[in-house]
Design a protein around this motif. Structure first.
Motif, PDB file in Angstrom:
ATOM      1  N   ASP A 139      -1.217   4.709  21.363  1.00  0.00           N
ATOM      2  CA  ASP A 139      -1.291   5.435  22.623  1.00  0.00           C
ATOM      3  C   ASP A 139      -1.544   4.538  23.830  1.00  0.00           C
ATOM      4  OD1 ASP A 139      -0.821   7.858  21.410  1.00  0.00           O
ATOM      5  OD2 ASP A 139      -2.938   8.341  21.135  1.00  0.00           O
ATOM      6  N   ALA A 140      -1.927   3.300  23.587  1.00  0.00           N
ATOM      7  CA  ALA A 140      -2.124   2.359  24.684  1.00  0.00           C
ATOM      8  C   ALA A 140      -0.845   1.604  25.041  1.00  0.00           C
ATOM      9  CB  ALA A 140      -3.229   1.360  24.333  1.00  0.00           C
ATOM     10  N   HIS A 141       0.188   1.780  24.228  1.00  0.00           N
ATOM     11  CA  HIS A 141       1.455   1.071  24.455  1.00  0.00           C
ATOM     12  C   HIS A 141       2.616   2.052  24.298  1.00  0.00           C
ATOM     13  CE1 HIS A 141      -1.408  -2.119  23.314  1.00  0.00           C
ATOM     14  NE2 HIS A 141      -0.757  -2.819  24.208  1.00  0.00           N
ATOM     15  N   THR A 142       2.632   3.036  25.142  1.00  0.00           N
ATOM     16  CA  THR A 142       3.636   4.086  25.098  1.00  0.00           C
ATOM     17  C   THR A 142       4.892   3.656  25.858  1.00  0.00           C
ATOM     18  OG1 THR A 142       2.829   5.120  27.128  1.00  0.00           O
ATOM     19  CG2 THR A 142       1.803   5.817  25.038  1.00  0.00           C
ATOM     20  N   ILE A 143       5.901   4.503  25.797  1.00  0.00           N
ATOM     21  CA  ILE A 143       7.122   4.230  26.557  1.00  0.00           C
ATOM     22  C   ILE A 143       6.840   4.270  28.055  1.00  0.00           C
ATOM     23  CG2 ILE A 143       7.914   6.637  26.607  1.00  0.00           C
ATOM     24  CD1 ILE A 143      10.782   5.488  26.192  1.00  0.00           C
ATOM     25  N   ASP A 144       5.856   5.064  28.460  1.00  0.00           N
ATOM     26  CA  ASP A 144       5.475   5.093  29.877  1.00  0.00           C
ATOM     27  C   ASP A 144       4.931   3.740  30.316  1.00  0.00           C
ATOM     28  OD1 ASP A 144       6.237   7.730  30.196  1.00  0.00           O
ATOM     29  OD2 ASP A 144       4.237   8.535  29.808  1.00  0.00           O
ATOM     30  N   HIS A 145       4.168   3.108  29.425  1.00  0.00           N
ATOM     31  CA  HIS A 145       3.662   1.769  29.738  1.00  0.00           C
ATOM     32  C   HIS A 145       4.819   0.787  29.884  1.00  0.00           C
ATOM     33  CE1 HIS A 145       1.513  -2.009  29.584  1.00  0.00           C
ATOM     34  NE2 HIS A 145       2.164  -2.347  28.483  1.00  0.00           N
ATOM     35  N   ALA A 146       5.770   0.850  28.982  1.00  0.00           N
ATOM     36  CA  ALA A 146       6.921  -0.053  29.051  1.00  0.00           C
ATOM     37  C   ALA A 146       7.689   0.152  30.351  1.00  0.00           C
ATOM     38  CB  ALA A 146       7.839   0.172  27.852  1.00  0.00           C
ATOM     39  N   ARG A 147       7.930   1.400  30.699  1.00  0.00           N
ATOM     40  CA  ARG A 147       8.660   1.687  31.942  1.00  0.00           C
ATOM     41  C   ARG A 147       7.866   1.222  33.166  1.00  0.00           C
ATOM     42  NH1 ARG A 147      13.104   4.519  30.861  1.00  0.00           N
ATOM     43  NH2 ARG A 147      13.174   5.987  29.104  1.00  0.00           N
ATOM     44  N   ASP A 148       6.558   1.356  33.105  1.00  0.00           N
ATOM     45  CA  ASP A 148       5.710   0.933  34.215  1.00  0.00           C
ATOM     46  C   ASP A 148       5.782  -0.581  34.399  1.00  0.00           C
ATOM     47  OD1 ASP A 148       3.626   1.529  36.234  1.00  0.00           O
ATOM     48  OD2 ASP A 148       2.342   0.340  34.918  1.00  0.00           O
ATOM     49  N   VAL A 149       5.741  -1.321  33.303  1.00  0.00           N
ATOM     50  CA  VAL A 149       5.836  -2.782  33.379  1.00  0.00           C
ATOM     51  C   VAL A 149       7.210  -3.191  33.901  1.00  0.00           C
ATOM     52  CG1 VAL A 149       5.810  -4.938  32.056  1.00  0.00           C
ATOM     53  CG2 VAL A 149       4.115  -3.163  31.584  1.00  0.00           C
ATOM     54  N   ILE A 150       8.246  -2.487  33.468  1.00  0.00           N
ATOM     55  CA  ILE A 150       9.600  -2.768  33.976  1.00  0.00           C
ATOM     56  C   ILE A 150       9.649  -2.573  35.485  1.00  0.00           C
ATOM     57  CG2 ILE A 150      11.978  -1.927  34.033  1.00  0.00           C
ATOM     58  CD1 ILE A 150      11.663  -1.301  31.016  1.00  0.00           C
ATOM     59  N   GLU A 151       9.153  -1.438  35.951  1.00  0.00           N
ATOM     60  CA  GLU A 151       9.200  -1.124  37.383  1.00  0.00           C
ATOM     61  C   GLU A 151       8.425  -2.160  38.202  1.00  0.00           C
ATOM     62  OE1 GLU A 151       7.881   2.457  40.489  1.00  0.00           O
ATOM     63  OE2 GLU A 151       7.727   2.744  38.320  1.00  0.00           O
TER      64      GLU A 151
END
Length: 210
Positions: A23-35
């Motif tokens: 839960d600390a490395h969700t797809i939302d986290h990945a998208r946030d790092v991309i942005e």
């Protein structure tokens, strides 16, 4: 401009891998790092956004191996073994992406070898304090024993100490790029962590909605 075929491949085949992570490395986290990585890259000339995008997208996929401690190395291996990715990039570019994944960890003592590694590392080390607390809380509940989880004070103390040691004024999480201090408000995080009462108020608000 990001290559549309590359983006489609990553959107369909790589980012969904984050659904299976913690839960600390969700797809939302990945998208946030991309942005954040793309935004930070705009401060520099002659930066290939495709490389930035790929490193940010792949940076945590190594967690799927189950080896959290070495997930950055597993991410590097994943990149080097991704034959489809090689259809979009040269061997030299694949190396930049792979090494960027290995060097993304803020706790790493390795000096980043390229501006690409610096960009993604700085973007990955930037979150609002609420997200930092939430991710740490999820980690605790996945990794702590049932006995420790009964002790709310212990969980709080561990999370506060971890975030203070990592993101506080004297913490080990330091930006590699001066531009990151312009784009990301690290001082706000430091000020909150420097005042435990302020931190505790935010912590209780975050935990109350869990």
């Amino acid at each position: 401009m990001i290559n549309k075929e590359l983006k489609n491949y990553i959107e369909e085949n790589i980012l969904p891998l984050y659904y299976n992570l913690d839960d600390a490395h969700t797809i939302d986290h990945a998208r946030d790092v991309i942005e954040k990585s793309i935004k930070l890259s705009s401060f520099f000339n002659n930066i290939d956004e495709n490389l930035v995008y790929a490193i940010a997208a792949y940076h945590d996929v190594g967690l799927a191996s189950g080896d959290r401690k070495n997930h950055h190395i597993e991410s590097e291996i994943f990149v080097r073994n991704d034959d489809k990715l090689k259809t979009f990039f040269s061997d030299e570019e694949i190396n930049i992406i792979a090494v960027g994944c290995r060097e993304h960890r803020t706790s790493s003592k390795e000096t980043p070898s390229s501006v690409y590694s610096c960009i993604v590392s700085d973007a990955d080390g930037t979150d609002p304090i609420e997200i930092m607390i939430e991710r740490s809380y999820h980690y605790a509940h996945k990794n702590y024993t049932c006995e420790i989880l009964k002790n709310d004070n212990k969980i709080y103390e561990d999370i506060y100490d971890h975030l203070l040691n990592k993101y506080g004024k004297n913490g080990y999480c330091r930006y590699h790029l001066k531009e990151s201090y312009t784009l990301f408000n690290k001082k706000e995080i430091e000020d909150i962590l420097d005042n435990e009462e302020s931190f505790k108020t935010i912590y209780n608000e975050v935990i109350s909605i869990k």
